[in-house]
Scaffold this motif. Structure first.
Motif, PDB file in Angstrom:
ATOM      1  N   PHE A   1       0.811  -1.215   0.000  1.00 48.87           N
ATOM      2  CA  PHE A   1       0.000   0.000   0.000  1.00 48.87           C
ATOM      3  C   PHE A   1       0.841   1.260   0.000  1.00 48.87           C
ATOM      4  CE2 PHE A   1      -4.082  -1.765   0.054  1.00 48.87           C
ATOM      5  CZ  PHE A   1      -4.027  -2.938   0.791  1.00 48.87           C
ATOM      6  N   PHE A   2       2.002   1.172   0.603  1.00 51.00           N
ATOM      7  CA  PHE A   2       2.862   2.351   0.633  1.00 51.00           C
ATOM      8  C   PHE A   2       3.287   2.724  -0.784  1.00 51.00           C
ATOM      9  CE2 PHE A   2       5.187   5.375   2.971  1.00 51.00           C
ATOM     10  CZ  PHE A   2       6.370   5.583   2.314  1.00 51.00           C
ATOM     11  N   GLU A   3       3.682   1.717  -1.495  1.00 47.62           N
ATOM     12  CA  GLU A   3       4.086   1.929  -2.889  1.00 47.62           C
ATOM     13  C   GLU A   3       2.895   2.398  -3.715  1.00 47.62           C
ATOM     14  OE1 GLU A   3       6.659  -1.456  -3.970  1.00 47.62           O
ATOM     15  OE2 GLU A   3       5.848  -1.043  -5.975  1.00 47.62           O
ATOM     16  N   PHE A   4       1.773   1.807  -3.439  1.00 47.69           N
ATOM     17  CA  PHE A   4       0.543   2.159  -4.147  1.00 47.69           C
ATOM     18  C   PHE A   4       0.254   3.640  -3.979  1.00 47.69           C
ATOM     19  CE2 PHE A   4      -3.511   1.750  -6.032  1.00 47.69           C
ATOM     20  CZ  PHE A   4      -4.447   2.393  -5.239  1.00 47.69           C
ATOM     21  N   ARG A   5       0.439   4.110  -2.765  1.00 50.84           N
ATOM     22  CA  ARG A   5       0.207   5.523  -2.488  1.00 50.84           C
ATOM     23  C   ARG A   5       1.106   6.400  -3.355  1.00 50.84           C
ATOM     24  NH1 ARG A   5       2.011   9.019   2.673  1.00 50.84           N
ATOM     25  NH2 ARG A   5       3.992   8.362   1.835  1.00 50.84           N
TER      26      ARG A   5
END
Lengths: 505, 850
Positions: free
Chosen positions: B818-822
């Motif tokens: 999710f961090f990367e997704f953000r």
């Protein structure tokens, strides 16, 4: 808020303050009023410092004045700190003399509003002089600043970081040559230390800077191989960027290294120096294979660092482990990828559990523990029915390399008294713990603790080699409490710290 | 140093003088007529100048040469034309006449060398400076200013020493021309003014005018049929100017009668449009009460504001002390008690309270006389001659080559007070002894030091007399140095004069392309005040260029925009003043000092060029920077236009109409402003600056309480929203929480502001934080991503790049990274085209101080 010592004024006006508890506030206020009444302009100058009645009375009338008075006294007695707060005079040697005050309860709360103002100015002078080494060391002094004052303290730092991003974004493969003077800093110094030490509130800048530098290296990889390689090499030392960027750095660097140093092994070997390295590596590998007895003792080349010791508290250790697993370790959790720090913990022992994973690609091995405090930390590890302990000196790393699916638990002792850890079985419910998992991985309550085989003994890690570690646990101390910062892929699953109940993440 | 001792109440309608003497206050009377009050009226006859009641009476004969109510014009450049002299006089000059006349009241013949002069609490720095100058021109060597509510408090609380005064009190001062309400707190024998409000144009004079305009003029109109008679009457230098002043005089008399009688009459004769009329008008108390009710309610409203700001319910207020001649009006007292539920207290003489308080304050103020006599402390010429006579050898007269300075409070509520003594000169092995007159305290012989303190025990509710005696090495008393110290126990004194308004500097707010106020000294801080500020230059100024660094010092409310505050000082440093280029980011040090009398002095030091610029500001130097004025004008115009759009959008016609009127008035000055340059000698820049300031303040008040309530409600809504979403935030939660805490920690003070712009800004900041929170919440990010993914190609600046980001984002989402997704969602937002509804100009110059 600029600090000006009230003690100087007390000395001038003969106000007694030695006995903090017996300070006569009423008399002090009368004396203050009488002193200022004698001044035509209502301002008293003592040793070049101007005082007004408003300032003195406002301080005296504070509800927490008696507590503040003792801090004023401490600063007054510590001339180096006084000179820093009043006149912006600082040197690191002097700073070391008063650094320990950051542990004093209440002191940071008191000094933070004043400290942050001067901190910002000192940081600006380091950054203006491109002295990132000093700036990195200066970041350690953030211990003296509270969260609400951090914005002021880091104002110039933020501006600098913004400028760095802009700088790299606006360099292309032609223009960088004309800006070598500014670029030099980035390929001749160890600037990564500064980046690594940036506080959490500035982590967003880290990713931006790293991205900008990565993009720059891509742009100059053909026209500036040497500079590209050097910058990239330093980038490898950055540990607090987001994981995908770290991976990108590694993969890029492999390409740049090949590009810069030549494609064949023989070509590499043509350098006389490189032949020496090869020989050394062979010797090292051989010594590892034949000369180290890795089962029961510490590593030979760390003779003075690691002490092998069998202790009879194996059962106690196992009790702690079982207690944790039974009471907390089997619970459900809510995934929160941003939970990358544990604490505050007090100086009682901490049970640290680093969980194994099902998917080897997401493993947390090898992982390192860094002691970023000023005291030695003792680590206890259960292996082969023995409990081993290791002294981790300040600023040293200790690395562990379990198999990917192995969970490792370690007990950390902070108080350095005696050589046994103290987890009496009747106080297990007061135990502090920190449970670390791999980012995004499903929590595995099976916990494979394989104590008998296949765990390399901990070894001290060189900073450069940390770039391989998917997890670095950075232990710091602030205001008397310990904090565990996770860098890389680690994620806090549970923790129970100082004065707290269980926090499930 | 000598004690001041004299206090003067320089009132709008009446003035008084008093002196502190050994624990008592003497209010001097006019030797002619034996009245304590002197009417604040000056008349210019052909042969002489009249001051006081005679001048007031002269108004009936020759009104155009008689001037009253000029206190309200202090601090302005308004002038009064004296027909008989064919000259203009200023409010300062008129006040000087009053002050000189008051000094004649001192029957002992003593000439006051210095005095405390009272001013309304809401007098600004210009008005205060004007008062001080009037005192100096009246021959006073040193003038100290004191706010009227503080004076009144001192008078009241020292009037009843035995009572327990602990708690909160209100001082309600409604005088001839000004109104002040002050909140006073007494704890452990210490009195402090906590807060105040006021209006410099609200008092008895306004009531007189209302009688004329609303009760008399209608009668005249009804009888004469001259519909526009009211307008003609109030026209300056008009046909009925004499009648106007006559009617005002009579209205004042009528007002006084109505304080005791249910009705009163007014009679006068005049010629109107060639016809003679005799008028006999009866006015009832009820009629009078009706016309003044709105203005009295304004005072009630201000009182309630003070309580609200300080979070005090009415039950916490002990009483409201009434001061000022207009509090004699029964309606004022009754309305106040009824509207607030707080008991009113009329026990102190409303007419003399302020001057009595001024004298109490003067007792503890000291000044250094300009005439440095050779006489030492305690000596007079007879003592010197006595020493001379006693000596065998006239040339070996023993001289005491040292002096003593004393500092102590002449009044105290405590059981002891400190005496601080400094000795200068030669006094080896000398000693001192301090004895209370009744023998109850004796220090014994103590070796004299350069500086020493003694705590003197006080007998309750008495004048405690102490004798300080100095002895030489042989323990012989040096009688010439004997000093008597008198401390009155049971009386209050005030620690110092509070600053009535915030003092701020104007700094650049680069993020919003505007400027903002930065607090230097907070309202209610005790004077004098001194501070050194360290800032950075926010723009490069080349040597020799026209670009400028501007230090604007403003007085007013820290929660308003700079434009709504009064500029009390301005230093401009242009490129032409520089020795070398001044680079952005270099340091600037600014030292700002406000004296006890609110005289402002500044010193600016440019570290890079090593140059200093100093200035002391006074009424004669009205400083306005034309460059800043033009920027402020444009900012205000832009803001009003934006608000009109919002009002129209909300169908708020009334507010939109008000805003449009303001905009029209503002634009009427635009042409003149464009033509202005720095060398303009005319008053145009002052006129435009005054208009801009006034319109800015009026603009802040559009919609009044309703608008404020709406905004406050909106603020709480957005705050709740952000707080709620913070709980579910997935990334950077600590940072966002710290930011939320930072934005809301000043909430109490923010909600006390009466300025909608401040609230709007706070709402905008919270809104921005809200978006930040959402962009760090996974569930929102996913929804937003879906939305962006389904957007058409033309919504993107670079659709090809967007497509590759879609792929990476999908993968990250699948892998629950999710961090990367953000990060990918962030990247996408930069690729989306947005409408630029308003583009801020990049020509922002600002002050150059960041």
């Amino acid at each position: 808020m600029q600090y000006q010592s009230i003690i100087r004024f007390f000395d001038f006006s003969g106000i007694e303050y030695d006995n903090v508890g017996g300070f006569n506030l009423s008399r002090a206020k009368k004396l203050v009023t009488a002193e200022f009444a004698m001044q035509a302009d209502g301002i008293i100058v003592v040793d070049g410092c101007s005082y007004t009645k408003q300032e003195i009375l406002a301080e005296l009338e504070r509800r927490d004045f008696s507590e503040r008075l003792q801090f004023h006294k401490i600063i007054w007695e510590n001339k180096g700190l006084l000179a820093f707060l009043e006149e912006d005079r600082f040197d690191f040697h002097d700073g070391g003399n008063w650094y320990s005050l950051s542990d004093m309860p209440g002191f940071v709360s008191f000094v933070s509003p004043y400290f942050s103002v001067v901190y910002n100015r000192i940081m600006r002078s380091f950054l203006n002089n491109n002295d990132l080494a000093a700036a990195a060391d200066w970041l350690d002094y953030l211990f003296f600043i509270e969260a609400e004052d951090e914005e002021e303290a880091l104002r110039n730092t933020r501006m600098y970081l913004n400028d760095v991003v802009r700088f790299f974004r606006n360099l292309n493969d032609a223009s960088y040559k004309s800006r070598d003077k500014e670029l030099r800093l980035w390929y001749t110094t160890s600037w990564s230390n500064f980046i690594n030490k940036l506080p959490d509130s500035l982590l967003s800048y880290v990713d931006e800077i790293v991205s900008a530098i990565i993009n720059f290296t891509v742009r100059i990889q053909k026209s500036g191989k040497k500079i590209c390689y050097k910058i990239s090499k330093e980038l490898l030392n950055v540990t607090n960027a987001n994981y995908s960027l770290l991976q990108l750095i590694r993969s890029n660097h492999e390409a740049y290294a090949q590009n810069y140093k030549g494609k064949t092994f023989t070509g590499w070997l043509k350098s006389g120096v490189n032949i020496v390295y090869v020989i050394m590596i062979v010797i090292f590998a051989v010594s590892k294979l034949f000369l180290s007895d890795s089962d029961d003792s510490g590593y030979n080349f760390l003779d003075n660092k690691v002490v092998d010791k069998s202790i009879s508290e194996v059962q106690r250790y196992k009790n702690a482990r079982d207690y944790y697993r039974t009471n907390y370790g089997s619970r459900e959790f809510v995934f929160n990828p941003e939970r990358n720090a544990g604490g505050p913990f007090d100086d009682k022992n901490v049970y640290l559990l680093v969980e194994g994973v099902k998917d080897s690609a997401k493993a947390l091995t090898p992982f390192s523990i860094k002691n970023n405090t000023r005291n030695t930390i003792q680590l206890y590890v259960l292996r082969a029915d023995n409990v081993y302990y290791f002294d981790l000196a300040p600023l040293e790393f200790l690395s562990f390399a379990p198999l990917y699916n192995q969970s490792v638990d370690i007990i950390l002792k902070f108080d350095n008294e005696g050589d046994t850890f103290t987890i009496p079985s009747d106080s297990l419910n007061e135990m502090q713990f920190l449970h670390v998992g791999s980012l995004g991985q499903e929590h595995d309550t099976a916990y494979v603790f394989n104590d008998t085989t296949n765990i390399d003994m901990p070894y001290l890690e060189e900073a450069e080699l940390l770039q391989k570690a998917p997890l670095v646990i950075d232990i710091r101390r602030k205001e008397g409490a310990f904090y565990f910062q996770l860098k890389g892929r680690g994620n806090v699953i549970y923790e129970k710290g100082k004065d707290a109940g269980v926090t499930m993440k | 140093m000598k004690a001041v001792n004299f206090g003067i109440d320089l009132g709008t309608t009446n003035s008084l003088i008093a002196k502190y003497e050994n624990g008592n206050i003497v209010v001097f009377k006019n030797p002619i007529g034996h009245k304590e009050t002197l009417a604040s009226v000056v008349a210019f006859r052909n042969d002489r100048i009249l001051v006081g009641d005679k001048a007031r009476e002269y108004m009936l004969k020759d009104a155009v040469n008689v001037f009253g109510g000029f206190k309200r014009r202090m601090g302005t450049d308004e002038k009064f034309y004296v027909v008989n002299m064919d000259e203009n006089v200023t409010p300062v000059q008129l006040s000087t006449y009053i002050l000189k006349e008051l000094q004649q009241f001192v029957y002992s013949g003593e000439k006051p060398e210095s005095a405390v002069i009272t001013i309304p609490a809401s007098f600004d720095t210009m008005q205060s400076n004007a008062t001080k100058i009037a005192g100096e021109e009246a021959g006073l060597e040193e003038v100290f200013l004191l706010q009227e509510p503080i004076a009144a408090s001192l008078a009241y609380f020292n009037h009843q020493p035995e009572e327990n005064h602990e708690g909160h009190w209100l001082v309600y001062d409604l005088g001839g021309g000004t109104f002040d309400i002050a909140l006073v707190k007494i704890t452990e024998g210490e009195m402090k003014v906590v807060d105040h409000e006021g209006n410099n144009f609200l008092g008895g004079l306004d009531f007189d005018l209302m009688i004329v305009e609303q009760l008399i003029v209608p009668e005249i109109v009804s009888r004469t049929g001259v519909e526009d008679f009211g307008a003609q009457l109030t026209t300056q230098y008009g046909l009925y100017e004499k009648l106007y002043y006559q009617l005002l005089y009579k209205a004042e008399e009528l007002k006084k009668e109505l304080s005791n009688l249910p009705q009163a009459d007014i009679d006068f004769s005049t010629d109107i449009e060639g016809k003679h009329y005799d008028f006999y008008i009866t006015i009832t108390q009820e009629q009078f009460n009706n016309i003044i009710s709105r203005r009295v309610d304004e005072t009630v409203h201000m009182l309630k504001q003070v309580l609200e700001r300080n979070h005090l319910p009415v039950e916490m207020i002990r009483q409201t002390i009434m001061v000022g001649g207009s509090t004699f009006i029964p309606y004022v007292r009754n309305r106040l008690e009824h509207a607030t539920g707080i008991k009113v207290n009329m026990s102190v003489d409303p007419t003399t309270a302020v001057v009595v308080g001024a004298a109490y304050y003067a007792a503890n103020k000291y000044y250094t006389p300009k005439d440095n006599s050779d006489l030492r402390i305690g000596e007079d010429i007879n003592d010197l001659l006595k020493d001379f006579d006693d000596m065998d050898d006239a040339f070996s007269m023993p001289l005491h080559d040292f002096s003593l300075s004393f500092s102590y409070s002449k009044m105290s509520k405590e059981t002891e007070e400190v005496l601080l003594v400094k000795a200068n000169g030669v006094f080896d092995n000398y000693s001192y002894r301090i004895v209370r007159a009744d023998g109850g305290f004796d220090t014994g012989f103590v070796l004299l030091k350069t500086k020493f303190t003694e705590f003197l025990p006080l007998l309750p509710n008495l004048n405690n007399s102490f004798f300080v005696t100095i002895y030489d090495e042989q323990k012989n008393e040096i009688s010439s140095l004997r000093e008597e110290i008198i401390i009155t126990q049971g009386q209050y004194h005030i620690a110092g004069q509070p600053l009535p308004k915030d003092i701020c500097i104007e700094v650049d707010d680069k993020e919003n392309n505007t400027t903002k106020l930065e607090l230097v000294f907070e309202k209610n801080s005790l004077l004098p005040l001194k501070k050194t500020l360290y800032r950075e230059i926010s723009k490069t100024v080349k040597k020799g260029s026209d670009d400028k660094i501007i230090l604007n010092i403003l007085e007013g409310d820290k929660f308003t925009r700079p434009l709504s505050n009064l500029t009390i000082g301005c230093i401009e440093i242009s490129g032409k003043d520089l020795k070398s280029d001044l680079l952005k980011g270099s340091d600037i040090e600014m030292q700002i000092v406000i004296s006890d009398n609110r005289e402002l002095s500044t010193e600016v030091f440019l570290v890079m060029t090593q140059q200093s610029f100093k200035n002391v500001f006074s009424i004669t130097e009205k400083q306005i920077s034309i460059a800043r004025l033009k920027e402020q004008f444009n900012d205000l115009e832009e803001e009003i236009r934006k608000t009109i759009k919002e009002f129209n959008f909300d169908d708020n016609e009334v507010w939109a109409t008000s805003a449009n009127e303001m905009l029209s008035e503002l634009l009427s000055h635009k042409k003149d402003l464009a033509k202005l340059n720095e060398k303009d000698r005319s008053d145009k820049k002052y006129i435009i600056a005054e208009a801009v300031n006034r319109i800015s303040q009026a603009y802040d008040k559009i919609g009044g309480n309703d608008r404020l309530q709406n905004l406050i409600s909106e603020y709480f809504n957005i705050k709740e929203y952000v707080e709620q979403y913070l709980m579910t935030c997935d990334f950077e939660k600590d940072r966002l929480q710290a930011k939320f805490k930072q934005l809301t920690q000043g909430e109490n003070q923010l909600l006390r502001t009466r300025n909608p712009s401040i609230l709007i800004k706070a709402i905008e900041q919270l809104n921005k934080l809200g978006w930040d929170v959402l962009m760090n919440t996974s569930s929102y990010l996913i929804a937003r991503y879906q939305q962006m993914k389904s957007a058409p190609e033309w919504d993107y600046k670079n659709y090809y790049a967007a497509q590759s980001i879609f792929k990476m984002a999908d993968k990250a989402l699948e892998q629950e990274k999710f961090f990367e997704f953000r990060q990918h969602v962030y990247s996408l937002t930069h690729l989306v085209k947005y409408e630029e509804s308003f583009v801020k100009s990049n020509d922002f110059n600002g002050t150059g101080i960041g």
